[in-house]
Design an enzyme around this catalytic site. Sequence first.
Site, PDB file in Angstrom:
ATOM      1  N   ASP A 130       0.823  -1.205   0.000  1.00 12.37           N
ATOM      2  CA  ASP A 130       0.000   0.000   0.000  1.00 12.37           C
ATOM      3  C   ASP A 130       0.863   1.264   0.000  1.00 12.37           C
ATOM      4  OD1 ASP A 130      -2.319   1.507   0.107  1.00 12.37           O
ATOM      5  OD2 ASP A 130      -2.426   1.458   2.288  1.00 12.37           O
ATOM      6  N   THR A 144     -10.655  -6.343  -5.462  1.00  3.61           N
ATOM      7  CA  THR A 144     -11.868  -6.220  -6.270  1.00  3.61           C
ATOM      8  C   THR A 144     -12.351  -4.774  -6.300  1.00  3.61           C
ATOM      9  OG1 THR A 144     -13.115  -6.876  -4.287  1.00  3.61           O
ATOM     10  CG2 THR A 144     -12.649  -8.591  -5.902  1.00  3.61           C
ATOM     11  N   GLU A 145     -12.153  -4.037  -5.196  1.00  5.24           N
ATOM     12  CA  GLU A 145     -12.540  -2.627  -5.147  1.00  5.24           C
ATOM     13  C   GLU A 145     -11.680  -1.780  -6.079  1.00  5.24           C
ATOM     14  OE1 GLU A 145     -14.022  -4.708  -1.689  1.00  5.24           O
ATOM     15  OE2 GLU A 145     -11.980  -4.485  -2.477  1.00  5.24           O
ATOM     16  N   ASN A 146     -10.407  -2.160  -6.239  1.00  2.22           N
ATOM     17  CA  ASN A 146      -9.512  -1.424  -7.127  1.00  2.22           C
ATOM     18  C   ASN A 146      -9.997  -1.441  -8.572  1.00  2.22           C
ATOM     19  OD1 ASN A 146      -6.487  -2.543  -5.419  1.00  2.22           O
ATOM     20  ND2 ASN A 146      -7.797  -0.778  -4.997  1.00  2.22           N
TER      21      ASN A 146
END
Length: 253
Positions: free
Chosen positions: A33, A79-81
């Site tokens: 991150d 999956t959010e990316n």
Amino acid sequence: MRLPRVMYSFYEHRLARTLSQEELPHHVGVLVDGNRRWARQFGTSTEEGHRAGARKIVEFLRWCNELDIQVVTLYVLSTENLNRPPEELTALLEIITNLTRQLQEEGICRMQAVGALATLPPELQEQLASSVQRTAGNPGPHLNIAVGYGGRQEIVDAVREVFTDAASRGESLEATAQALSIEDVSAHLYTRGQPDPDLLIRTSGEQRLSGFLMWQSAYSEFYFCEALWPDFRRVDFLRALRDYARRQRRFGG
């Protein structure tokens, strides 16, 4: 204040000597991150931040190889990316494709792609499949590269497979539900057959797991590092390993 490079080199060498092989984790997971914040700090593009992050992944795997870490799971794309702006997502997917190609060429790990792979662009799916096949006999750590990954989705997929397999054997849904066990779900995870992570590291100062290995991390040790991922140094990794070695793992006992 930053120490001179020669002092860091000495400190890093001394730190490495304090770690015995028996104290090192077998499986390390990392939430890589901070690429975008790194780019903002240096006044460069988000794309260059992701490229710097990809270069760090290659470097990190070399460290793991040197230290004989046997399993590594890297959270590269959630999956959010996949909902990020199209221009950023397109560049990021290209960078991940090139990264897997580079890791394949370098031969420093055995790759396994984990995630909802069918949601990825065909070119990336093909490259991941090629890398998995071509690195199968490599030395070095087993690398789970988490792409299009979500911890909740992994659990849903695992439970779905349990019921699908039971149905193919002619078993009723009711009987399958009654007999469902922790071992059944574990046997259908993306990482099935692998040891659960001993140590999870997150860079960039954030202190949450963001859905990473939710099932597998039940008894993992967590280490949160302030460094943004492209700035993560070998000495930062060694500090995480030293911290892990000093902990007493109880596994609920």
